[in-house]
Design a protein around this motif. Structure first.
Motif, PDB file in Angstrom:
ATOM      1  N   ALA A  59      -2.688   7.560   2.996  1.00 31.57           N
ATOM      2  CA  ALA A  59      -3.307   7.425   1.790  1.00 31.57           C
ATOM      3  C   ALA A  59      -3.228   8.698   0.681  1.00 31.57           C
ATOM      4  CB  ALA A  59      -4.834   7.423   2.416  1.00 31.57           C
ATOM      5  N   GLU A  60      -2.861   9.755   1.666  1.00 28.23           N
ATOM      6  CA  GLU A  60      -2.602  10.965   0.467  1.00 28.23           C
ATOM      7  C   GLU A  60      -1.442  10.635  -0.188  1.00 28.23           C
ATOM      8  OE1 GLU A  60      -4.329  14.481   3.460  1.00 28.23           O
ATOM      9  OE2 GLU A  60      -2.573  13.884   3.996  1.00 28.23           O
ATOM     10  N   VAL A  61      -0.496  10.382   0.226  1.00 27.95           N
ATOM     11  CA  VAL A  61       0.893   9.885  -0.300  1.00 27.95           C
ATOM     12  C   VAL A  61       0.569   8.749  -1.364  1.00 27.95           C
ATOM     13  CG1 VAL A  61       3.327   8.976  -0.022  1.00 27.95           C
ATOM     14  CG2 VAL A  61       2.119  10.594   1.561  1.00 27.95           C
ATOM     15  N   ALA A  62      -0.256   7.842  -1.140  1.00 28.14           N
ATOM     16  CA  ALA A  62      -0.268   6.724  -2.039  1.00 28.14           C
ATOM     17  C   ALA A  62      -1.238   7.460  -3.315  1.00 28.14           C
ATOM     18  CB  ALA A  62      -1.226   5.669  -1.555  1.00 28.14           C
ATOM     19  N   ALA A  63      -2.329   8.062  -2.996  1.00 29.81           N
ATOM     20  CA  ALA A  63      -2.909   8.751  -4.179  1.00 29.81           C
ATOM     21  C   ALA A  63      -2.051   9.623  -4.939  1.00 29.81           C
ATOM     22  CB  ALA A  63      -4.201   9.702  -3.718  1.00 29.81           C
ATOM     23  N   ARG A  64      -1.157  10.384  -4.380  1.00 29.97           N
ATOM     24  CA  ARG A  64      -0.266  11.226  -5.391  1.00 29.97           C
ATOM     25  C   ARG A  64       1.129  10.187  -6.190  1.00 29.97           C
ATOM     26  NH1 ARG A  64       1.157  16.375  -3.077  1.00 29.97           N
ATOM     27  NH2 ARG A  64       2.440  16.524  -5.024  1.00 29.97           N
ATOM     28  N   LEU A  65       1.323   9.189  -5.269  1.00 28.96           N
ATOM     29  CA  LEU A  65       2.240   8.170  -6.207  1.00 28.96           C
ATOM     30  C   LEU A  65       1.592   7.772  -7.424  1.00 28.96           C
ATOM     31  CD1 LEU A  65       3.935   6.442  -3.185  1.00 28.96           C
ATOM     32  CD2 LEU A  65       4.906   8.166  -4.575  1.00 28.96           C
ATOM     33  N   LEU A  66       0.193   7.208  -7.158  1.00 31.44           N
ATOM     34  CA  LEU A  66      -0.249   6.458  -8.553  1.00 31.44           C
ATOM     35  C   LEU A  66      -0.463   7.561  -9.440  1.00 31.44           C
ATOM     36  CD1 LEU A  66      -3.169   4.250  -6.432  1.00 31.44           C
ATOM     37  CD2 LEU A  66      -0.917   3.688  -7.720  1.00 31.44           C
ATOM     38  N   GLY A  67      -0.617   8.647  -9.403  1.00 35.74           N
ATOM     39  CA  GLY A  67      -0.430  10.016 -10.527  1.00 35.74           C
ATOM     40  C   GLY A  67       0.727  10.270 -10.839  1.00 35.74           C
TER      41      GLY A  67
END
Length: 125
Positions: A59-67
């Motif tokens: 979930a941390e990786v996904a949040a970074r990817l979306l930005g």
């Protein structure tokens, strides 16, 4: 809902999604502290599966990817390389799911330790 076989129906689009995600992973440093990165077509060419060992929670990786900014564009243009939805995986810290340009991308970490622990380890070493 129709069953879309992305690899068969539109392989260029399907591989564009992988390229965007992998580029965003590199550009954001979202997988710092992780090892053994792997990826493969999932569900018969309907999804992408991306997996790593240790490092941050999915979930941390996904949040970074979306930005992540679109490569080659100024930050103030507001374009992002990876646009989509994020959902945690079945109440687990080891999985997260994105939908990138209508292609599902499943993120999975084996034995993740989380970003805060990654940074603590990097700073002490």
């Amino acid at each position: 809902m129709t069953d879309v076989h992305h690899l068969r129906d539109n392989p260029a689009h399907y591989y564009e999604v992988l390229g965007r995600v992998m580029s965003a992973l590199r550009e954001t440093g979202a997988l710092n502290g992780a090892s053994h990165l792997d990826w493969w077509p999932g569900n018969g060419g309907r999804t992408w599966e991306i997996e790593w060992q240790g490092g941050p929670f999915p979930a941390e990786v996904a949040a970074r990817l979306l930005g992540a900014p679109e490569p080659g564009l100024d930050d103030d243009q507001g374009e992002h390389a990876v646009r989509g939805l994020i959902a945690p995986g079945r109440g687990e810290n080891e999985r997260a799911h994105l939908v990138v340009l209508d292609v599902p991308v499943n993120l999975r970490a084996i034995d993740p330790i989380g970003t805060s622990q990654v940074w603590a380890t990097l700073m002490s070493g």
